[in-house]
Scaffold this active site. Structure first.
Site, PDB file in Angstrom:
ATOM      1  N   ASN A  17       0.835  -1.214   0.000  1.00  0.00           N
ATOM      2  CA  ASN A  17       0.000   0.000   0.000  1.00  0.00           C
ATOM      3  C   ASN A  17       0.866   1.260   0.000  1.00  0.00           C
ATOM      4  O   ASN A  17       0.534   2.241  -0.659  1.00  0.00           O
ATOM      5  CB  ASN A  17      -0.952  -0.001   1.204  1.00  0.00           C
ATOM      6  N   MET A  92       0.882  -2.507  12.444  1.00  0.00           N
ATOM      7  CA  MET A  92       0.245  -3.569  13.239  1.00  0.00           C
ATOM      8  C   MET A  92       0.205  -3.311  14.742  1.00  0.00           C
ATOM      9  O   MET A  92      -0.011  -4.236  15.518  1.00  0.00           O
ATOM     10  CB  MET A  92       0.923  -4.913  12.946  1.00  0.00           C
ATOM     11  N   LEU A  95      -2.597   2.037  18.679  1.00  0.00           N
ATOM     12  CA  LEU A  95      -2.041   3.304  19.158  1.00  0.00           C
ATOM     13  C   LEU A  95      -2.838   3.831  20.353  1.00  0.00           C
ATOM     14  O   LEU A  95      -4.062   3.648  20.425  1.00  0.00           O
ATOM     15  CB  LEU A  95      -2.071   4.334  18.019  1.00  0.00           C
ATOM     16  N   ASN A 109      -6.409   5.086   8.012  1.00  0.00           N
ATOM     17  CA  ASN A 109      -5.978   3.678   8.034  1.00  0.00           C
ATOM     18  C   ASN A 109      -6.707   2.937   6.933  1.00  0.00           C
ATOM     19  O   ASN A 109      -7.822   3.312   6.554  1.00  0.00           O
ATOM     20  CB  ASN A 109      -6.340   3.068   9.395  1.00  0.00           C
ATOM     21  N   HIS A 111      -8.217  -0.796   6.374  1.00  0.00           N
ATOM     22  CA  HIS A 111      -8.522  -2.000   7.128  1.00  0.00           C
ATOM     23  C   HIS A 111      -9.118  -3.033   6.182  1.00  0.00           C
ATOM     24  O   HIS A 111     -10.019  -2.715   5.406  1.00  0.00           O
ATOM     25  CB  HIS A 111      -9.505  -1.671   8.261  1.00  0.00           C
ATOM     26  N   SER A 138     -11.647  -1.071   3.744  1.00  0.00           N
ATOM     27  CA  SER A 138     -12.201   0.240   4.102  1.00  0.00           C
ATOM     28  C   SER A 138     -11.073   1.195   4.467  1.00  0.00           C
ATOM     29  O   SER A 138     -10.204   0.840   5.265  1.00  0.00           O
ATOM     30  CB  SER A 138     -13.107   0.133   5.332  1.00  0.00           C
ATOM     31  N   LEU A 146     -10.604   1.325  18.224  1.00  0.00           N
ATOM     32  CA  LEU A 146      -9.979   0.555  17.138  1.00  0.00           C
ATOM     33  C   LEU A 146     -10.920   0.315  15.955  1.00  0.00           C
ATOM     34  O   LEU A 146     -12.029  -0.200  16.128  1.00  0.00           O
ATOM     35  CB  LEU A 146      -9.524  -0.799  17.708  1.00  0.00           C
ATOM     36  N   ASP A 147     -10.428   0.663  14.764  1.00  0.00           N
ATOM     37  CA  ASP A 147     -11.140   0.387  13.502  1.00  0.00           C
ATOM     38  C   ASP A 147     -12.572   0.913  13.505  1.00  0.00           C
ATOM     39  O   ASP A 147     -13.449   0.344  12.836  1.00  0.00           O
ATOM     40  CB  ASP A 147     -11.148  -1.133  13.207  1.00  0.00           C
ATOM     41  N   GLN A 175      -7.630  -4.195  -4.584  1.00  0.00           N
ATOM     42  CA  GLN A 175      -8.582  -3.097  -4.394  1.00  0.00           C
ATOM     43  C   GLN A 175      -8.012  -2.037  -3.461  1.00  0.00           C
ATOM     44  O   GLN A 175      -8.217  -0.837  -3.665  1.00  0.00           O
ATOM     45  CB  GLN A 175      -9.915  -3.626  -3.830  1.00  0.00           C
ATOM     46  N   GLU A 176      -7.277  -2.472  -2.448  1.00  0.00           N
ATOM     47  CA  GLU A 176      -6.662  -1.511  -1.524  1.00  0.00           C
ATOM     48  C   GLU A 176      -5.768  -0.550  -2.292  1.00  0.00           C
ATOM     49  O   GLU A 176      -5.754   0.661  -2.044  1.00  0.00           O
ATOM     50  CB  GLU A 176      -5.845  -2.248  -0.455  1.00  0.00           C
TER      51      GLU A 176
END
Ligand code: NHR
Ligand code: GAR
Length: 214
Positions: A17, A92, A95, A109, A111, A138, A146-147, A175-176
């Site tokens: 990425n 990974m 935070l 981010n 995910h 996403s 988180l996320d 796709q990312e």
């Protein structure tokens, strides 16, 4: 943003990425990757950064170090680059709230799931085990939880009968690489903002499935 947007990318691994974002920035004079930081010294993404003559730092966790001690060192490494945008790309480590608060509205981010489904780890296997017929990735603003920050853009892929997590992950990865550079570009053009925990593109609220669902 009138001047080029200074982007710092945090990685832990391969950095595919990161590569997509570096390549995207080559075509977009509004954004520049000015630093890459890894928590793993052997992350291949560090080599990618060297190939593109981008400065790198490694912030390795000490044994017995607390999360807030680690994040204080990470914060110092990130701030050295005076970023306008912090991009987590396969980073990974969870935070701390303090770190996230420092970059609220300026940290994103990617995910590997269609959030809010499957926060956390092992998302591809979990989608297969649940019998889902679609999966994806996403991009979201990072908030302390988180996320769970507001989604900016999602990409979907079908889940094929009998495929394993590695095969599915590979298609999600493709796709990312398409959506992450686009989001960086939107941010660098000043089109993307977060306010009151919601994401906006050109001042328009982005819905829960990201821009342009389906
Ligand atoms: N931090 C906060 N506060 N909020 C988010 O939304 C974050 C974050 C840090 C990283 C990426 C995330 C993902 O996309 C991310 C989002 C690591 C873990 C994890 O459990 C979970 C989610 C994400 C990143 N990490 C373990 C930990 O104890 C270590 C796992 C390992 O080393 O393999 O930090 O999925
Ligand atoms: C990506 O698939 C990203 O979505 C995922 O790790 C991969 C990193 O690949 N992120 C997480 O799982 C975060 N917990 P890359 O290093 O080749 O970009």
């Amino acid at each position: 943003m009138s001047q080029s947007c200074r982007v710092v990318v945090l990685i832990s691994g391969s950095g595919s990425n990161l590569q997509a974002i570096i390549d995207g920035c080559d075509d977009n004079l509004n954004a520049n990757v000015v630093g890459v930081i890894s928590n793993k010294p052997d992350a291949y993404g560090l080599i990618r950064a060297h190939h593109s003559e981008i400065d790198t730092s490694c912030v390795i966790a000490y044994k017995n170090e607390t999360r807030s001690e680690y994040d204080a060192r990470l914060l110092a490494a990130v701030e050295k680059y005076q970023p306008d945008l912090v991009v987590l790309a396969g980073f990974m480590r969870i935070l701390t709230d303090d770190f996230v608060s420092r970059f609220l509205g300026k940290m994103i981010n990617i995910h590997p799931s269609l959030l809010p489904k499957y926060t956390g780890l092992h998302t591809h296997q979990r989608a297969i085990d649940a019998g889902d017929n679609e999966h994806g990735a996403s991009v979201h603003f990072v908030i302390p939880e988180l996320d769970s920050g507001p989604v900016i853009l999602q990409a979907k892929v079908p889940v094929y009968a009998g495929e394993d997590a590695a095969e599915l992950a590979e298609r999600v990865h493709e796709q990312e690489h398409a959506i992450y550079p686009l989001v960086v570009k939107w941010f660098s053009l000043g089109r993307l903002t977060m306010s009151d925990g919601k994401a906006y593109l050109d001042g328009e609220l982005i819905g829960p499935s990201g821009y342009a669902p389906d």
